[in-house]
Design a protein around this motif. Structure first.
Motif, PDB file in Angstrom:
ATOM      1  N   MET A 324      62.910  50.193   6.520  1.00 55.33           N
ATOM      2  CA  MET A 324      61.676  50.531   7.195  1.00 55.33           C
ATOM      3  C   MET A 324      62.004  50.853   8.648  1.00 55.33           C
ATOM      4  SD  MET A 324      58.198  48.379   6.895  1.00 55.33           S
ATOM      5  CE  MET A 324      58.616  46.907   7.769  1.00 55.33           C
ATOM      6  N   ALA A 325      61.621  52.059   9.073  1.00 51.55           N
ATOM      7  CA  ALA A 325      61.902  52.492  10.443  1.00 51.55           C
ATOM      8  C   ALA A 325      60.594  52.595  11.221  1.00 51.55           C
ATOM      9  CB  ALA A 325      62.611  53.839  10.416  1.00 51.55           C
ATOM     10  N   PRO A 326      60.656  52.515  12.540  1.00 52.34           N
ATOM     11  CA  PRO A 326      59.407  52.506  13.313  1.00 52.34           C
ATOM     12  C   PRO A 326      58.725  53.866  13.469  1.00 52.34           C
ATOM     13  CG  PRO A 326      61.277  52.231  14.777  1.00 52.34           C
ATOM     14  CD  PRO A 326      61.826  52.239  13.384  1.00 52.34           C
ATOM     15  N   THR A 327      59.434  54.969  13.264  1.00 52.85           N
ATOM     16  CA  THR A 327      58.797  56.286  13.408  1.00 52.85           C
ATOM     17  C   THR A 327      59.184  57.198  12.253  1.00 52.85           C
ATOM     18  OG1 THR A 327      60.645  57.294  14.589  1.00 52.85           O
ATOM     19  CG2 THR A 327      58.999  56.159  15.930  1.00 52.85           C
ATOM     20  N   GLU A 328      58.377  58.253  12.055  1.00 54.72           N
ATOM     21  CA  GLU A 328      58.668  59.200  10.980  1.00 54.72           C
ATOM     22  C   GLU A 328      59.988  59.931  11.235  1.00 54.72           C
ATOM     23  OE1 GLU A 328      55.395  61.676   9.937  1.00 54.72           O
ATOM     24  OE2 GLU A 328      54.360  59.890   9.163  1.00 54.72           O
ATOM     25  N   ILE A 329      60.196  60.293  12.506  1.00 51.38           N
ATOM     26  CA  ILE A 329      61.433  61.006  12.850  1.00 51.38           C
ATOM     27  C   ILE A 329      62.646  60.178  12.439  1.00 51.38           C
ATOM     28  CG2 ILE A 329      62.842  61.852  14.780  1.00 51.38           C
ATOM     29  CD1 ILE A 329      60.283  62.514  16.266  1.00 51.38           C
ATOM     30  N   LEU A 330      62.585  58.891  12.772  1.00 49.41           N
ATOM     31  CA  LEU A 330      63.705  58.014  12.444  1.00 49.41           C
ATOM     32  C   LEU A 330      63.880  57.858  10.945  1.00 49.41           C
ATOM     33  CD1 LEU A 330      63.937  54.943  14.781  1.00 49.41           C
ATOM     34  CD2 LEU A 330      65.655  56.660  14.252  1.00 49.41           C
ATOM     35  N   ALA A 331      62.776  57.718  10.244  1.00 51.29           N
ATOM     36  CA  ALA A 331      62.856  57.551   8.797  1.00 51.29           C
ATOM     37  C   ALA A 331      63.517  58.786   8.182  1.00 51.29           C
ATOM     38  CB  ALA A 331      61.469  57.335   8.207  1.00 51.29           C
ATOM     39  N   GLU A 332      63.098  59.960   8.661  1.00 49.97           N
ATOM     40  CA  GLU A 332      63.690  61.180   8.118  1.00 49.97           C
ATOM     41  C   GLU A 332      65.171  61.278   8.450  1.00 49.97           C
ATOM     42  OE1 GLU A 332      61.159  64.405   9.354  1.00 49.97           O
ATOM     43  OE2 GLU A 332      59.462  63.378   8.394  1.00 49.97           O
ATOM     44  N   GLN A 333      65.517  60.827   9.652  1.00 49.87           N
ATOM     45  CA  GLN A 333      66.935  60.835  10.007  1.00 49.87           C
ATOM     46  C   GLN A 333      67.749  59.933   9.100  1.00 49.87           C
ATOM     47  OE1 GLN A 333      68.093  59.978  14.031  1.00 49.87           O
ATOM     48  NE2 GLN A 333      67.062  61.824  14.747  1.00 49.87           N
ATOM     49  N   HIS A 334      67.192  58.758   8.809  1.00 48.92           N
ATOM     50  CA  HIS A 334      67.895  57.845   7.901  1.00 48.92           C
ATOM     51  C   HIS A 334      68.068  58.487   6.536  1.00 48.92           C
ATOM     52  CE1 HIS A 334      68.346  54.593  10.565  1.00 48.92           C
ATOM     53  NE2 HIS A 334      67.107  54.141  10.531  1.00 48.92           N
ATOM     54  N   LEU A 335      67.004  59.119   6.064  1.00 48.04           N
ATOM     55  CA  LEU A 335      67.073  59.764   4.753  1.00 48.04           C
ATOM     56  C   LEU A 335      68.215  60.775   4.729  1.00 48.04           C
ATOM     57  CD1 LEU A 335      65.557  60.259   1.948  1.00 48.04           C
ATOM     58  CD2 LEU A 335      64.652  62.296   3.070  1.00 48.04           C
ATOM     59  N   GLN A 336      68.229  61.628   5.747  1.00 51.03           N
ATOM     60  CA  GLN A 336      69.273  62.649   5.804  1.00 51.03           C
ATOM     61  C   GLN A 336      70.661  62.037   5.877  1.00 51.03           C
ATOM     62  OE1 GLN A 336      68.428  65.220   9.103  1.00 51.03           O
ATOM     63  NE2 GLN A 336      66.552  65.976   8.128  1.00 51.03           N
ATOM     64  N   SER A 337      70.822  61.028   6.752  1.00 56.99           N
ATOM     65  CA  SER A 337      72.178  60.507   6.883  1.00 56.99           C
ATOM     66  C   SER A 337      72.588  59.731   5.630  1.00 56.99           C
ATOM     67  CB  SER A 337      72.371  59.717   8.174  1.00 56.99           C
ATOM     68  OG  SER A 337      71.525  58.614   8.185  1.00 56.99           O
ATOM     69  N   PHE A 338      71.653  59.043   4.979  1.00 56.88           N
ATOM     70  CA  PHE A 338      72.002  58.364   3.724  1.00 56.88           C
ATOM     71  C   PHE A 338      72.446  59.381   2.679  1.00 56.88           C
ATOM     72  CE2 PHE A 338      69.167  54.348   4.305  1.00 56.88           C
ATOM     73  CZ  PHE A 338      69.985  53.970   5.347  1.00 56.88           C
ATOM     74  N   ARG A 339      71.658  60.450   2.564  1.00 61.69           N
ATOM     75  CA  ARG A 339      71.994  61.438   1.534  1.00 61.69           C
ATOM     76  C   ARG A 339      73.343  62.074   1.820  1.00 61.69           C
ATOM     77  NH1 ARG A 339      66.098  64.122   0.170  1.00 61.69           N
ATOM     78  NH2 ARG A 339      65.489  62.477  -1.308  1.00 61.69           N
ATOM     79  N   SER A 340      73.624  62.322   3.100  1.00 67.59           N
ATOM     80  CA  SER A 340      74.907  62.969   3.355  1.00 67.59           C
ATOM     81  C   SER A 340      76.069  61.978   3.220  1.00 67.59           C
ATOM     82  CB  SER A 340      74.906  63.709   4.689  1.00 67.59           C
ATOM     83  OG  SER A 340      75.269  62.846   5.730  1.00 67.59           O
ATOM     84  N   PHE A 341      75.840  60.710   3.580  1.00 62.85           N
ATOM     85  CA  PHE A 341      76.877  59.688   3.350  1.00 62.85           C
ATOM     86  C   PHE A 341      77.173  59.569   1.850  1.00 62.85           C
ATOM     87  CE2 PHE A 341      76.002  57.241   7.474  1.00 62.85           C
ATOM     88  CZ  PHE A 341      77.275  57.448   7.994  1.00 62.85           C
ATOM     89  N   LEU A 342      76.103  59.548   1.042  1.00 65.81           N
ATOM     90  CA  LEU A 342      76.272  59.248  -0.382  1.00 65.81           C
ATOM     91  C   LEU A 342      76.775  60.455  -1.182  1.00 65.81           C
ATOM     92  CD1 LEU A 342      73.012  57.152  -0.790  1.00 65.81           C
ATOM     93  CD2 LEU A 342      75.347  56.283  -1.106  1.00 65.81           C
ATOM     94  N   GLY A 343      76.482  61.666  -0.673  1.00 62.39           N
ATOM     95  CA  GLY A 343      76.951  62.872  -1.363  1.00 62.39           C
ATOM     96  C   GLY A 343      76.507  62.906  -2.806  1.00 62.39           C
ATOM     97  N   ASP A 344      77.467  63.060  -3.727  1.00 63.43           N
ATOM     98  CA  ASP A 344      77.096  63.212  -5.132  1.00 63.43           C
ATOM     99  C   ASP A 344      77.038  61.886  -5.890  1.00 63.43           C
ATOM    100  OD1 ASP A 344      79.716  62.573  -5.108  1.00 63.43           O
ATOM    101  OD2 ASP A 344      80.432  64.393  -6.117  1.00 63.43           O
ATOM    102  N   MET A 345      77.072  60.786  -5.187  1.00 64.34           N
ATOM    103  CA  MET A 345      76.967  59.499  -5.903  1.00 64.34           C
ATOM    104  C   MET A 345      75.600  59.394  -6.586  1.00 64.34           C
ATOM    105  SD  MET A 345      78.780  56.652  -3.468  1.00 64.34           S
ATOM    106  CE  MET A 345      78.122  55.307  -4.470  1.00 64.34           C
ATOM    107  N   PRO A 346      75.551  58.733  -7.737  1.00 64.87           N
ATOM    108  CA  PRO A 346      74.289  58.666  -8.485  1.00 64.87           C
ATOM    109  C   PRO A 346      73.324  57.633  -7.899  1.00 64.87           C
ATOM    110  CG  PRO A 346      75.986  57.470  -9.669  1.00 64.87           C
ATOM    111  CD  PRO A 346      76.652  58.040  -8.460  1.00 64.87           C
ATOM    112  N   VAL A 347      72.932  57.867  -6.666  1.00 63.89           N
ATOM    113  CA  VAL A 347      71.991  56.963  -6.023  1.00 63.89           C
ATOM    114  C   VAL A 347      70.784  57.793  -5.616  1.00 63.89           C
ATOM    115  CG1 VAL A 347      71.575  55.438  -4.061  1.00 63.89           C
ATOM    116  CG2 VAL A 347      73.857  55.527  -5.100  1.00 63.89           C
TER     117      VAL A 347
END
Ligand code: ADP
Ligand code: MG
Length: 699
Positions: A324-347
């Motif tokens: 849970m992040a305090p702002t929408e911008i931050l939440a979206e940033q987390h989403l992007q960085s998680f997806r790029s960290f995880l790449g093709d992993m089945p998560v």
């Protein structure tokens, strides 16, 4: 004679009639004997020394003079009406000034009587003045007994209604005479003995009239210790109960998600500190207890990655995780960085914010319920009642100080057994404060930045040199970097602040016609704000003009310079947070604090600290020293009252630790609160909790 009840109404004290009782109660919160006794002096003053008038200096806190009044004068009209007594000791003349009870003053103080006068000297019309001095006939003063006089903090209102220092001293004196029976001890006798503490009875009396400084230091230690001990006892007992009541979700397995990520996806080696805190959390989550942990790490220390890897541990044990992040911008940033960290992993990672609506929202909520969504990233939206998980095992709260206790509590109820909780904050909290505010949270600290980071170079420049500052900005942009220009914006002066920001924006547009600029402030619609942010994040604009909305979390590694306008209007913690937006890439970054020439001493000190260090912990300590712990971010929402009466979280850091250790020992020896010797202690704790509303919410 039977013991006197400390709850006795203050009117029963000699010298207190209904009128005085009313004043004491309304202005000082003193309604009972106990409250009077507990109204400790602010400091003790040496009143054994008499000064000569020619020795006076404007910066003396208090002085005592001995001499005679040589004449009265009535001056001023209306609220400025005052009586001035010209007073001399043969070495010079000082004016004594009163603004009330003028008639009474003139009648009661006689010329030709020798007085001892006590008060704070100030200079007015090039002469020393003492306003509302305390006066005593010199033949009634026994200087030898005045070495350690208590000095109470008396509000102006009380003072005006007759509660002077002398009145306080006489009230306390009569009370102590009345209390012939010793006051009962509240600490366990074994603790008093082993720590060689002064007994409570002696301490409560001697704090008012210690006699000498060594007694004073012993009794104030005892009282500080007692104050901090009960706070720690409360916190530790609460945390024990919580551990017994809630068994944690068992997560002892380190499986494919974690291992695959670690071996194939990790883009860089973890820092030592990151490894250490991941291990701490792995042990915690596998222990069978519920994890409740605060992760502190300076801006840019890599908390996001730690959060992700901890979530993978939860996934390995068959649970979902959410952040849970305090702002929408931050939440979206987390989403992007998680997806790029995880790449093709089945998560499967999904976003849930106020912006996710309609079909998409329905889809996310449904997949969350079936467990197809592994990780949910979101804002406050994730704690809404209609958000149901299949099997939530871990909750991460990013940038903790923006969430209140109640909101955290709501997350707990998202599973039958409360999930593990990891709270992350970039606002470093000094240790003593963490122990007191977040006393029941375990604390992990990332005290190491990823390698290759160059500390941000910070300078302070006056407005008159703004041209140079922007020449420096231009140089950075020519090198292909980007710049932030930050303006203050606070509610109280919102209109002017916005004008200021607009003017600054126009100025920059004129100054840099060749570049594109973005503008972000809190008054804009979220979509507009996001669009501007995205333009900057993707490098399409070179300069972002903004208010503190960018303070938290925004990650644009290509930005290498930040100019903070009116830097004097920001607090230390805020400046540090803002500065954390640069220095995130490999390039040398710069932060320029711009102010006018007119600065207070304290502001200069603040700016100097910023130019001297990049260390968030050092800055937090300095902040706490300058402003007191109550002013720090994160304490307001924590629910604890920072009205410590005797102890000081900065100066008495050592005692905080000792009190905590002692409280832990006591709890271990008496886990069921059944040792007879500890009975008074538990009773005292209960009394404290019933008296102070805020106490009950410490947790
Ligand atoms: P914060 O603690 O402020 O949330 P972030 O998690 O945003 O910090 O990390 C800041 C940057 O550092 C990110 O770009 C992240 O990818 C990077 N980073 C994190 N850990 C490491 C590491 N061990 N080595 C190098 N870079 C790292
Ligand atoms: Mg972060």
């Amino acid at each position: 004679m039977p013991g006197i009840d400390l709850n006795t109404d203050i009117t029963y004290l000699h010298g207190v009639g209904p009128a005085r009782a009313k004043v004491l109660k309304e202005t000082m919160g003193i309604a009972t004997f106990g409250q009077l006794l507990g109204y400790f002096p602010l400091r003790h003053i040496d009143r054994s020394r008499i000064y000569y008038t020619h020795e006076l200096q404007p910066d003396m806190p208090y002085v005592q003079l001995c001499g005679k009044i040589i004449g009265f004068e009535h001056l001023g009209v209306g609220s400025k009406r005052r009586i001035v007594a010209h007073f001399t000791d043969g070495h010079g003349v000082v004016d004594l000034v009163w603004f009330n009870s003028l008639k009474y003053i003139e009648q009661s103080y006689k010329q030709d009587v020798l007085y001892v006068v006590f008060g704070k000297p100030t200079v007015f019309n090039s002469r020393f003045n003492i306003t509302h001095p305390e006066m005593e006939r010199a033949d009634r003063v026994e200087l030898s007994r005045m070495a350690m006089q208590p000095h109470y903090s008396i509000p102006e209102k009380a003072m005006k209604r007759g509660i002077t220092q002398r009145v306080m001293v006489s009230l306390i004196t009569s009370l102590l005479q009345l209390l012939q029976q010793p006051l009962p001890e509240v600490l366990p006798p074994s603790l008093v003995a082993s720590m060689r503490l002064v007994g409570r009875d002696q301490a409560m009396r001697a704090i008012h009239f210690p006699g000498n400084s060594s007694v004073l230091s012993q009794v104030s230690y005892r009282l500080k210790f007692e104050e901090l001990f009960f706070i720690q006892l409360n916190i530790l007992r609460y945390s024990r109960q919580r551990q017994q009541r809630y068994r944690g979700l068992p997560m002892s397995c380190v499986g494919d998600f974690f291992n695959t990520f670690f071996h194939t996806r990790l883009p860089f080696p973890l820092t030592g500190a990151q490894k250490r805190v991941i291990r701490e959390m792995r042990i915690d989550m596998g222990s069978g207890r519920q994890m409740n942990r605060l992760l502190q790490g300076d801006v840019g220390s890599g908390k996001t990655l730690v959060a992700l890897m901890t979530m993978l541990l939860a996934l390995d044990n068959g649970y979902q995780a959410c952040i849970m992040a305090p702002t929408e911008i931050l939440a979206e940033q987390h989403l992007q960085s998680f997806r790029s960290f995880l790449g093709d992993m089945p998560v499967r990672v999904e976003l849930l914010t106020g912006k996710v609506t309609g079909r998409k929202r329905k889809e996310v909520l449904a997949a969350l319920k079936t467990g197809e969504v592994h990780i949910l990233v979101g804002t406050h939206a994730v704690i809404e009642d209609n958000v149901a998980f299949h099997n939530l095992g871990l909750v991460v709260v990013d940038e903790q100080h923006r969430f209140g206790v109640a909101q955290r509590g709501k997350l707990w109820r998202k599973n039958v057994t409360p999930p593990h909780v990891l709270v992350m904050t970039a606002t470093p909290i000094p240790r003593t404060l963490a122990m007191t505010v977040y006393g029941d949270l375990d604390v992990s600290i990332i005290d190491e930045l990823p390698p290759g980071r160059k500390p941000v170079k910070t300078v302070h420049r006056y407005e008159s040199r703004r041209a140079d500052v922007y020449a420096g900005v231009q140089k950075q942009i020519e090198l292909g970097r980007q710049a932030y220009v930050v303006f203050p914006l606070i509610k109280e002066s919102e209109k002017m602040d916005l004008q200021n920001l607009e003017a600054g924006y126009e100025r920059l547009c004129t100054l840099f016609p060749q570049y594109r600029l973005s503008k972000v402030h809190g008054q804009m619609k979220p979509q507009e704000k996001d669009r501007e942010m995205e333009l900057f994040a993707s490098g399409q604009t070179q300069i972002l003009v903004a208010t503190t909305v960018i303070e938290v979390g925004v990650n644009v590694p290509n930005a290498s310079v930040m100019v903070i306008e009116n830097a004097d209007r920001f607090g230390l913690a805020q400046l540090h947070q803002l500065r954390g937006r640069v220095g995130r890439g490999a390039e040398q970054s710069y932060c320029v604090l711009v102010t006018s020439h007119k600065l207070s001493e304290e502001t200069r000190r603040r700016l100097q600290i910023m130019t001297e260090t990049n260390d968030g912990f050092e800055i937090a300590e300095a902040d706490m020293k300058m402003r007191g712990p109550g002013a720090l971010d994160g304490t307001q929402q924590s629910g604890i009252a920072f009205e410590l009466k005797v102890a000081d979280l900065v100066r008495d850091a050592q005692i905080v630790q000792q009190a905590r250790d002692a409280a832990r020992r006591v709890l271990e020896a008496d886990p069921t609160a059944s040792l007879p010797g500890n009975l008074p202690m538990w009773q005292h704790l209960a009394t404290l909790k019933s008296q102070t509303v805020d106490w009950s919410s410490i947790s």
